[in-house]
Scaffold this motif. Sequence first.
Motif, PDB file in Angstrom:
ATOM      1  N   HIS A  67       3.167  -0.824  -9.665  1.00 30.66           N
ATOM      2  CA  HIS A  67       3.531  -2.313 -10.203  1.00 30.66           C
ATOM      3  C   HIS A  67       5.268  -2.411 -10.045  1.00 30.66           C
ATOM      4  CE1 HIS A  67       0.833  -2.021 -14.194  1.00 30.66           C
ATOM      5  NE2 HIS A  67       0.339  -2.621 -12.965  1.00 30.66           N
ATOM      6  N   ASN A  68       5.647  -1.514  -9.189  1.00 28.08           N
ATOM      7  CA  ASN A  68       6.968  -1.322  -8.874  1.00 28.08           C
ATOM      8  C   ASN A  68       7.034  -2.260  -7.968  1.00 28.08           C
ATOM      9  OD1 ASN A  68       8.976  -0.125 -11.004  1.00 28.08           O
ATOM     10  ND2 ASN A  68       8.239   1.818 -10.634  1.00 28.08           N
ATOM     11  N   LEU A  69       5.622  -2.741  -7.204  1.00 29.92           N
ATOM     12  CA  LEU A  69       5.910  -3.362  -6.013  1.00 29.92           C
ATOM     13  C   LEU A  69       5.579  -4.395  -6.284  1.00 29.92           C
ATOM     14  CD1 LEU A  69       3.985  -0.596  -3.363  1.00 29.92           C
ATOM     15  CD2 LEU A  69       7.053  -1.289  -3.286  1.00 29.92           C
ATOM     16  N   GLY A  70       5.284  -4.887  -7.316  1.00 21.01           N
ATOM     17  CA  GLY A  70       4.701  -6.676  -7.620  1.00 21.01           C
ATOM     18  C   GLY A  70       3.216  -6.212  -7.542  1.00 21.01           C
ATOM     19  N   ILE A  71       2.827  -5.644  -7.490  1.00 19.32           N
ATOM     20  CA  ILE A  71       0.796  -5.457  -7.497  1.00 19.32           C
ATOM     21  C   ILE A  71       0.182  -4.881  -9.088  1.00 19.32           C
ATOM     22  CG2 ILE A  71      -0.754  -4.502  -6.318  1.00 19.32           C
ATOM     23  CD1 ILE A  71       1.112  -3.290  -3.870  1.00 19.32           C
ATOM     24  N   SER A  72      -0.306  -6.127  -9.100  1.00 23.08           N
ATOM     25  CA  SER A  72      -0.926  -5.927 -10.461  1.00 23.08           C
ATOM     26  C   SER A  72      -2.075  -5.282 -10.331  1.00 23.08           C
ATOM     27  CB  SER A  72      -1.050  -7.131 -11.650  1.00 23.08           C
ATOM     28  OG  SER A  72      -2.189  -7.846 -10.697  1.00 23.08           O
ATOM     29  N   GLU A  73      -2.509  -4.661 -11.696  1.00 15.49           N
ATOM     30  CA  GLU A  73      -4.608  -3.424 -10.941  1.00 15.49           C
ATOM     31  C   GLU A  73      -5.333  -4.368 -11.084  1.00 15.49           C
ATOM     32  OE1 GLU A  73      -4.961   0.031 -13.866  1.00 15.49           O
ATOM     33  OE2 GLU A  73      -3.082  -0.728 -14.803  1.00 15.49           O
ATOM     34  N   THR A  74      -5.633  -5.626 -11.223  1.00 12.60           N
ATOM     35  CA  THR A  74      -6.241  -6.550 -11.041  1.00 12.60           C
ATOM     36  C   THR A  74      -6.461  -6.580  -9.246  1.00 12.60           C
ATOM     37  OG1 THR A  74      -5.909  -7.659 -12.837  1.00 12.60           O
ATOM     38  CG2 THR A  74      -7.813  -8.634 -11.853  1.00 12.60           C
ATOM     39  N   ARG A  75      -4.812  -7.122  -8.761  1.00  7.51           N
ATOM     40  CA  ARG A  75      -5.162  -7.595  -7.194  1.00  7.51           C
ATOM     41  C   ARG A  75      -5.804  -6.263  -6.529  1.00  7.51           C
ATOM     42  NH1 ARG A  75       0.506  -8.858  -5.167  1.00  7.51           N
ATOM     43  NH2 ARG A  75       0.029  -8.633  -2.546  1.00  7.51           N
ATOM     44  N   LEU A  76      -4.962  -5.575  -7.513  1.00  6.62           N
ATOM     45  CA  LEU A  76      -4.896  -3.791  -5.906  1.00  6.62           C
ATOM     46  C   LEU A  76      -6.479  -3.690  -6.445  1.00  6.62           C
ATOM     47  CD1 LEU A  76      -3.440  -1.449  -4.770  1.00  6.62           C
ATOM     48  CD2 LEU A  76      -3.678  -0.405  -7.450  1.00  6.62           C
ATOM     49  N   TYR A  77      -7.293  -3.874  -7.199  1.00  2.00           N
ATOM     50  CA  TYR A  77      -8.547  -3.483  -7.147  1.00  2.00           C
ATOM     51  C   TYR A  77      -9.421  -4.963  -6.415  1.00  2.00           C
ATOM     52  CZ  TYR A  77      -7.717   0.121 -11.068  1.00  2.00           C
ATOM     53  OH  TYR A  77      -6.714   0.699 -11.391  1.00  2.00           O
ATOM     54  N   LEU A  78      -9.745  -6.150  -6.710  1.00  7.55           N
ATOM     55  CA  LEU A  78      -9.479  -7.225  -6.148  1.00  7.55           C
ATOM     56  C   LEU A  78      -9.904  -7.117  -5.118  1.00  7.55           C
ATOM     57  CD1 LEU A  78      -9.587  -9.873  -8.722  1.00  7.55           C
ATOM     58  CD2 LEU A  78     -11.554  -8.974  -8.378  1.00  7.55           C
ATOM     59  N   THR A  79      -8.411  -7.084  -4.150  1.00  6.94           N
ATOM     60  CA  THR A  79      -8.286  -6.426  -2.640  1.00  6.94           C
ATOM     61  C   THR A  79      -9.011  -4.864  -1.905  1.00  6.94           C
ATOM     62  OG1 THR A  79      -5.656  -7.677  -3.267  1.00  6.94           O
ATOM     63  CG2 THR A  79      -6.191  -6.736  -0.478  1.00  6.94           C
ATOM     64  N   ALA A  80      -8.835  -4.260  -2.847  1.00 12.35           N
ATOM     65  CA  ALA A  80     -10.007  -3.427  -2.287  1.00 12.35           C
ATOM     66  C   ALA A  80     -11.291  -3.835  -2.289  1.00 12.35           C
ATOM     67  CB  ALA A  80      -9.682  -2.481  -3.293  1.00 12.35           C
ATOM     68  N   PHE A  81     -11.878  -4.266  -3.307  1.00 11.94           N
ATOM     69  CA  PHE A  81     -12.930  -4.450  -3.045  1.00 11.94           C
ATOM     70  C   PHE A  81     -13.307  -5.430  -1.997  1.00 11.94           C
ATOM     71  CE2 PHE A  81     -16.517  -7.350  -4.335  1.00 11.94           C
ATOM     72  CZ  PHE A  81     -18.206  -6.405  -5.015  1.00 11.94           C
ATOM     73  N   GLY A  82     -12.610  -6.755  -1.948  1.00 15.18           N
ATOM     74  CA  GLY A  82     -12.986  -7.742  -0.826  1.00 15.18           C
ATOM     75  C   GLY A  82     -12.477  -6.840   1.114  1.00 15.18           C
ATOM     76  N   LEU A  83     -11.492  -5.823   0.135  1.00 16.48           N
ATOM     77  CA  LEU A  83     -11.857  -5.325   1.879  1.00 16.48           C
ATOM     78  C   LEU A  83     -12.910  -4.201   1.974  1.00 16.48           C
ATOM     79  CD1 LEU A  83      -8.196  -3.318   1.936  1.00 16.48           C
ATOM     80  CD2 LEU A  83      -9.325  -4.988   3.719  1.00 16.48           C
TER      81      LEU A  83
END
Lengths: 103, 220
Positions: A69-85
């Motif tokens: 969060h301190n880096l401006g990354i939401s959990e949704t973005r984190l999980y979706l990007t990880a899934f995409g990767l």
Amino acid sequence: MTAILYFYRSIGLFTGIISLALWALADLPLDKNFHVFLPRYLIIKLITDYIILRYMRKYRMASQRYFYHNLGISETRLYLTAFGLDILIFFLLVAVVKMYTQL
Amino acid sequence: MITHKLEADSMWLEYNNRKILQNIYIQLETGKVTGLLGRNGTGKSSLLRMILGSLRGQSQSVRWNGDYIAHPYQEPGLVRYLPQFNFIPPNMRINQICRMYQVEYDRMIDFFPELQTSRYTSAAKLSGGYKRLIETLLILFSPVKFVLLDEPFTHLSPRSIETLVKIIHLEKQNKGILVSDHMHQYVTNLSDAVYLLAPVGRCILLKDPVKDMKLMGYIR
């Protein structure tokens, strides 16, 4: 992106093994057979990645979510990007195998 | 220097019909330290998380210079938050974390020379005190306009706290700082304004912090 890659590293081994296992169970399909395999693969990956990410959210991310969060990354973005990767890396692996088998 | 204002308004939070925060208003300004005090369970940490935008309540309005922002933490260069527990990933090296947070590790060493040897150490290998200190400095030195510090003095030695107070005074020249801690003497001494969260979920701006806290039974 470095932070997201770091997060992916923590789950990539498990999700990668699941992808390879699914591919192996389907007799390593390539070409036309891969198109038949793909929808089933995506459904199972959605379920297994969801379970893994839920586990991460409950046990690891409870304390670490503020790091992202301190880096401006939401959990949704984190999980979706990880899934995409995860899916992208599997596709790349299949493409490399296909390239070598056609040589 | 242009003064920036971060306002949290109409902050309302309930869990299972139990009121935690009721219609809270709190204001932060760059160039100022704002203190937030309150007994355990009065919702201080929840309020900080709501200001950050990572916790959604029944209602909330966070405004930056008058403009509403739904998720303040997603606004580049606006706000960072120090939770009361360790938040940095254990396997990441401190220099990597500093690079991601755009914080110069040398600045930490300027104030705490004993951290010199921890630059390439992973967080998991640090002692509890060092880890907490590095996390606090990481947030304090962040290139953002506002920082929210939840119990920054916990687990630190008195000497480290003194240095940290000096850093907060220095950093407030560039940013607005919200400090919440049970060590109320430090909070009241370094704050330009002090809010007290009183049961149930009410927020009071204290005119004379020490006198008001005695009157309200927060201190003897």
